[in-house]
Design an enzyme around this catalytic site. Structure first.
Site, mmCIF file in Angstrom:
data_model
loop_
_atom_site.group_PDB
_atom_site.id
_atom_site.type_symbol
_atom_site.label_atom_id
_atom_site.label_comp_id
_atom_site.label_asym_id
_atom_site.label_seq_id
_atom_site.Cartn_x
_atom_site.Cartn_y
_atom_site.Cartn_z
ATOM 1 N N LEU A 164 0.815 -1.211 0.000
ATOM 2 C CA LEU A 164 0.000 0.000 0.000
ATOM 3 C C LEU A 164 0.852 1.266 0.000
ATOM 4 O O LEU A 164 0.560 2.228 -0.720
ATOM 5 C CB LEU A 164 -0.939 0.005 1.210
ATOM 6 N N GLU A 199 8.638 -4.545 -6.969
ATOM 7 C CA GLU A 199 8.100 -5.327 -5.856
ATOM 8 C C GLU A 199 8.493 -6.785 -6.061
ATOM 9 O O GLU A 199 8.236 -7.363 -7.120
ATOM 10 C CB GLU A 199 6.585 -5.182 -5.793
ATOM 11 N N GLN A 258 -7.237 -4.869 1.500
ATOM 12 C CA GLN A 258 -5.996 -4.593 0.779
ATOM 13 C C GLN A 258 -5.949 -5.328 -0.559
ATOM 14 O O GLN A 258 -5.392 -4.814 -1.537
ATOM 15 C CB GLN A 258 -4.822 -5.020 1.660
ATOM 16 N N LEU A 287 15.140 -5.406 -5.537
ATOM 17 C CA LEU A 287 16.350 -4.591 -5.483
ATOM 18 C C LEU A 287 17.504 -5.469 -5.013
ATOM 19 O O LEU A 287 17.404 -6.121 -3.968
ATOM 20 C CB LEU A 287 16.160 -3.419 -4.528
ATOM 21 N N TYR A 300 -12.314 -8.744 19.827
ATOM 22 C CA TYR A 300 -11.191 -9.276 20.594
ATOM 23 C C TYR A 300 -11.709 -10.466 21.393
ATOM 24 O O TYR A 300 -12.638 -10.331 22.198
ATOM 25 C CB TYR A 300 -10.638 -8.216 21.547
ATOM 26 N N ASP A 348 5.929 1.309 6.667
ATOM 27 C CA ASP A 348 6.483 0.378 7.650
ATOM 28 C C ASP A 348 8.005 0.421 7.704
ATOM 29 O O ASP A 348 8.593 0.010 8.711
ATOM 30 C CB ASP A 348 6.043 -1.053 7.329
#
Length: 542
Positions: A15, A35, A130, A154, A233, A314
């Site tokens: 994202l 990616e 997502q 990469l 939860y 992140d």
């Protein structure tokens, strides 16, 4: 000569990386994204799209499609209603020992939110998995000229004063190509090999534990009596949280102990056994579609920039999922950085503007991570109260940059105790409904590509001065008169922005207030040229 020459190389196609490519291409910057995975995400890690992030998607034309593909959010109080429509999702976070407690009325409410965001935004939040959101982002980024390559990683990179040399590799064929980019943006996740190679350290509470995410299809409506909710939860010996993925699929996040739950991450049968225990449904029939293990942590990078390399998402901040701030914060990182890189690449801003990315986003990232930590720890203990807890709208939309590319009072905390979006420099422009050519338009929608000066009804001197200053400096600046080309039918513009009828507000291309004059001023053109020069770091260029 390199095989590929590009202005910006983005590493990572989740994202945050896709948002970076999308917002850069929106600004007309040529961008190449790689990616290593072969496709977009299959597992739900982020579905809640905040109102502020929806503002960003609205600016690139994706907002209607996102809403069409997602579930419809409604106020949390609706969770008590049985047999609700399948596309409806109340913003309720519940606590229970077992899933059947929800259907029996024995669950307790941890958090119950509204859809409205206290008049803070023209957009409402959305819930879009997502797996549905990322393909939309790929399509729009490529339509705008970005090149997105999956199955490509990469291998290495080196930077010099003028750019970055990188080597990328096709993960299927092994073919290597060289890339020469002006800048590199690392959106390569929590472990971020780019960040590690730069030697950028992190600080925070570290690893809390591990989570096993189980994506499954099952008919749970009979167990919960057809009640809809955002998250449950489940506080028992197999503690975890349950999200609705879509109309028929769910994701359960189990707080994972590698020894106690050995084999669950590789065996669907063991994952189903854990799921039955956690839900309190020993005979549950479920189709386990995907199992994924990830680290639950609270860490923020100590630097967001190293020369011509930047971190987003992140790669620079990771925190618990409580609150749903992770992906939203990362996409807002990308938006902040995109207009600044575009300004420098186009030549109407100095390199010093890029330093303000870290100045602005680091304190907000730290404060947001801390809020997620508070929510995670208090919810795990079955207690949603905490003296330092901030309202979600404050965290997602009402934050303020203590330092950065704006002129005015600086300092203070990025997250205030109460929601107050009032036109102060360093905050997103207050949302005010105006009219243009008979159609409603929010102040938030007016600044997407250029600086925008919003002059109040009697602020004609500021309007003329802004046109002249923008032309003299050669930077994009749009001028609007409230009471001129923009009508303020409700008469609230000055009240909500802190202006008198002779005042003006300067808004950056990302919608944040760059400068404010409550009233008239002496030599307005000279003042605006000075202000714009400082904000864009042109005053530091020789």
């Amino acid at each position: 000569m390199a095989d590929i020459e590009v202005s910006v190389l983005v590493v990572g196609g989740g994202l945050n990386g896709l948002a970076t490519a999308l917002f850069l291409s929106r600004q007309g910057v040529d961008v190449h994204l790689v990616e290593r995975n072969s496709t977009t995400a299959r597992l739900l890690r982020a579905a809640g799209v905040s109102a502020r992030t929806m503002e960003l998607f609205h600016s690139v034309g994706l907002e209607p499609e996102i809403r069409a593909r997602g579930l419809r959010l409604v106020p949390g109080e609706h969770w008590t209603q049985p047999n609700s429509p399948a596309d409806l999702l109340p913003r309720a976070i519940l606590g229970a020992k077992r899933l059947s407690d929800i259907g029996d009325g024995r669950a307790f409410v941890m958090e119950e939110g509204t859809v409205e965001v206290a008049d803070a935004s023209p957009m409402e939040p959305a819930w879009c998995g997502q797996d549905r959101l990322e393909p939309l982002m790929v399509g729009e980024a490529t339509r705008r000229g970005a090149r997105v390559e999956f199955g490509t990683e990469l291998v290495s990179f080196e930077q010099d004063p003028d750019g970055v040399d990188a080597v990328i590799r096709d993960t299927a064929t092994g073919e290597r190509r060289s890339v020469r980019a002006r800048y590199l943006i690392a959106a390569d996740g929590v472990s971020s090999p780019v960040r590690e190679s730069l030697g950028i350290t992190r600080s925070g509470n570290g690893t809390i534990g591990h989570v096993l995410s189980i994506l499954f299809e099952a008919d749970l409506d009979a167990v919960v009596d057809g009640r809809r909710f955002l998250i449950a939860y489940l506080l028992n010996e197999a503690a975890g949280l349950l999200h609705r993925f879509d109309a028929t699929r769910w994701v359960f996040g189990l707080f994972f102990d590698p020894e106690r739950h050995a084999g669950a991450e590789t065996s669907k049968d063991k994952a189903l056994e854990l799921l039955r225990t956690a839900l309190g449904e020993p005979d549950l029939s479920a189709d386990i579609q995907l199992v994924n293990r990830w680290r639950l942590a609270h860490e923020v990078a100590d630097a967001y920039r190293s020369g011509r390399v930047f971190l987003v998402g992140d790669a620079c901040h990771v925190h618990p999922p409580a609150g749903g701030y992770g992906a939203n914060s990362g996409m807002q990182d990308a938006h902040n950085l995109a207009w600044k890189l575009a300004a420098v690449l186009r030549g109407w801003a100095g390199d010093g503007l890029l330093d303000t990315y870290e100045q602005e986003r680091h304190p907000v990232g730290r404060a947001t991570a801390d809020q997620a930590w508070i929510r995670q720890t208090t919810r795990s203990e079955g207690d949603g109260g905490h003296p330092d807890l901030r309202n979600s709208t404050v965290i997602s939309t009402g934050y303020r940059y203590p330092e950065g590319a704006f002129e005015g009072e600086k300092g203070g905390e990025p997250l205030e105790g109460e929601l107050r979006i009032d036109g102060r420099p360093g905050m997103r422009v207050p949302h005010v409904w105006l009219e243009r050519d008979g159609a409603k338009v929010s102040t938030v929608e007016l600044a997407t590509d250029t600086f925008v000066l919003l002059a109040a009804q009697d602020g004609g001197a500021w309007a003329e001065a802004a046109r002249a200053a923008g032309a003299a400096l050669g930077l994009p600046l749009t001028v609007h008169r409230v009471g001129g080309d923009l009508a303020d039918a409700e008469g609230r513009f000055c009240e909500l922005t802190g202006l008198t009828s002779q005042g003006a507000l300067l808004v950056r291309p990302d919608g944040f207030v760059a400068w404010r004059s409550p009233g008239a001023g002496d030599r307005p053109e000279d003042l605006l040229r000075t202000v714009l020069g400082r904000i864009t770091a042109r005053d530091r260029e020789v």
